[in-house]
Design a protein around this motif. Sequence first.
Motif, PDB file in Angstrom:
ATOM      1  N   UNK A 114       0.826  -1.204   0.000  1.00 39.44           N
ATOM      2  CA  UNK A 114       0.000   0.000   0.000  1.00 39.44           C
ATOM      3  C   UNK A 114       0.864   1.259   0.000  1.00 39.44           C
ATOM      4  N   UNK A 115       1.940   1.236   0.787  1.00 36.31           N
ATOM      5  CA  UNK A 115       2.860   2.378   0.808  1.00 36.31           C
ATOM      6  C   UNK A 115       3.486   2.595  -0.570  1.00 36.31           C
ATOM      7  N   UNK A 116       3.904   1.495  -1.188  1.00 38.91           N
ATOM      8  CA  UNK A 116       4.525   1.618  -2.507  1.00 38.91           C
ATOM      9  C   UNK A 116       3.516   2.098  -3.542  1.00 38.91           C
ATOM     10  N   UNK A 117       2.299   1.598  -3.479  1.00 32.69           N
ATOM     11  CA  UNK A 117       1.258   2.046  -4.413  1.00 32.69           C
ATOM     12  C   UNK A 117       1.021   3.539  -4.266  1.00 32.69           C
ATOM     13  N   UNK A 118       0.987   4.026  -3.032  1.00 32.88           N
ATOM     14  CA  UNK A 118       0.808   5.461  -2.795  1.00 32.88           C
ATOM     15  C   UNK A 118       2.006   6.254  -3.315  1.00 32.88           C
ATOM     16  N   UNK A 119       3.215   5.739  -3.119  1.00 29.99           N
ATOM     17  CA  UNK A 119       4.411   6.404  -3.635  1.00 29.99           C
ATOM     18  C   UNK A 119       4.370   6.492  -5.161  1.00 29.99           C
ATOM     19  N   UNK A 120       4.020   5.400  -5.807  1.00 30.22           N
ATOM     20  CA  UNK A 120       3.934   5.381  -7.271  1.00 30.22           C
ATOM     21  C   UNK A 120       2.941   6.430  -7.747  1.00 30.22           C
ATOM     22  N   UNK A 121       1.768   6.459  -7.127  1.00 28.87           N
ATOM     23  CA  UNK A 121       0.740   7.420  -7.529  1.00 28.87           C
ATOM     24  C   UNK A 121       1.229   8.853  -7.343  1.00 28.87           C
TER      25      UNK A 121
END
Length: 186
Positions: A33-40
Motif C-alpha cells: 500500500x505504501x509503494x502504491x501510494x508512492x507510485x501514484x
Amino acid sequence: MTEQDVVELLTAQHEEIFALLARLKAGENGKQELFTELVRLLAVHESAEEEVVHPVAGRARFGADADIVQPRLEEENAAKRALADLYDLGVDHPDFDARLAKFADAVAEHAAHEETEEFTLLRAQFSTSQLQRMAGSLRAAEAVAPTRPHPHTGESAVANLLAGPPLAVFDRARDAVRDWRHNQDT
C-alpha cells in the motif's frame, strides 16, 4: 493565511515523497500500500511538473535554460523508468529493497536540484500572485495526470498534454478495480 504558491506546494510534495520512501525503507507494515501510494504520488507530481513548471522555468529570464531544466527532465525520465521497473518487480522481490534504496537516493538528489536551482529561479522571476496562480495550474494538471509511470511517453509538456489524459483515465480505472478487489478481500 495566504494561498500556497507553486514552490510551497512542490516542496510539501517532496517532503511527502521522502516520508513515504523512509517508511518503505524502514520496512513498515503495509509495504504494498505504501509503494502504491508512492507510485501514484510520484507519477502525478512529475507529470504535472513537466507540464506546468519546467516549461515556465525554461522561459524565465534569469538564465533558466537547458543547464537547469533539461537535466531535471532527464532525471525525471530516468525516475519514471526506475519506478516502472520497481513496480514490475514487486515489493516481495528479493532485489526490491536494494533497488528502492538506490531509487530513493536519485529522487533526493533530483529534488535537491529542483529546490536549489529551479525553485530559486521561479522565486526570483515571478511575483507571489503569479506563483500562486501557477499552483492552481499545477493542481489542475495533477487532477488529470496518470497515476502510474509511463516512461515511454517522454518528458515534455506536449507529451504530457497529449498522452496524459488518456493514460490517466486508464490508470484511474485500474486503480478503481484494484481498490474494489482489495475491499472485496477484506
